[in-house]
Design an enzyme around this catalytic site. Sequence first.
Site: not given
Length: 279
Positions: A53-55, A111-112, A155
């Site tokens: 799981k990555i951005s 992404t943030a 989150h």
Amino acid sequence: MNIAYSPCPNDTFVFHAWAAGLVPGAPKLNVTYADIDITNGLAAEGAGPEVLKISYAALPWVLERYKLLPCGGALGRGCGPLLLTGGGTGAIRRPEELSRRRVAVPSERSTAYLLFRLWAASHVPGGVGEIVVMPFHEIMPAVRDGIIDAGLVIHEARFTYSAYGLHMLVDLGSWWETDTGLPIPLGAIIARRDLDAGAVSGWIRASLRYAWDHPEASQDYVLSHAQELSPQVAKSHIDLYVNDFTMELGDSGYNAISSLLDRAADEGLVPWIDPGLLR
């Protein structure tokens, strides 16, 4: 099969059935629980597990070695990152006040952070000051205690920041949706290109179907990794981040990803990618 994902409720909810051996025909999982900054780095180095799981923001650096899977990730509406400031007298209340301030982010390839940089380019004259990378669960206490001036959170912080006495300066997800009309691409699931991506996607979808059909089955697993979240906050987190896009990105999801990466490349924030590598 080796896999790395975060201990956040959306990931543990999606992968619980597979990790627990409840998906027929799926290989046994060897799970590494890691912050997104760590998984982004592992993927970029090419030394990570077969599935991670990555951005979405990290995709331009990894697509030669890893394939983006059409399921299992986090993409949606009303679920974007928040930029928080302190709640006391004299705290930052306008975007222009971020100039030359210290801002904490969960990863330089998240992404943030990419959304923050796209927003700041048109809202913070002269740009912000120092960017400090720290694990996302440390950001709100650091803002509260005045260690940093503002913090970019993701989150479950969306549900808990008020308990720290913090102020939301901007909802970057709302800004993105208003500006583009597209959902917000947050976290991607990628698999090494020498794997059968169709099979891996099938196992992920089967795990998600089991989670939706038996929501009580994953509760202990989710809460054991949820960093002291209450059951209600964990459920709110899952309800927000696990949605139809988690089962299938679809054209709308892929359009959102392409738009984010194209706009970032236009600003020189990420390398250009071959659009054919996204599907």
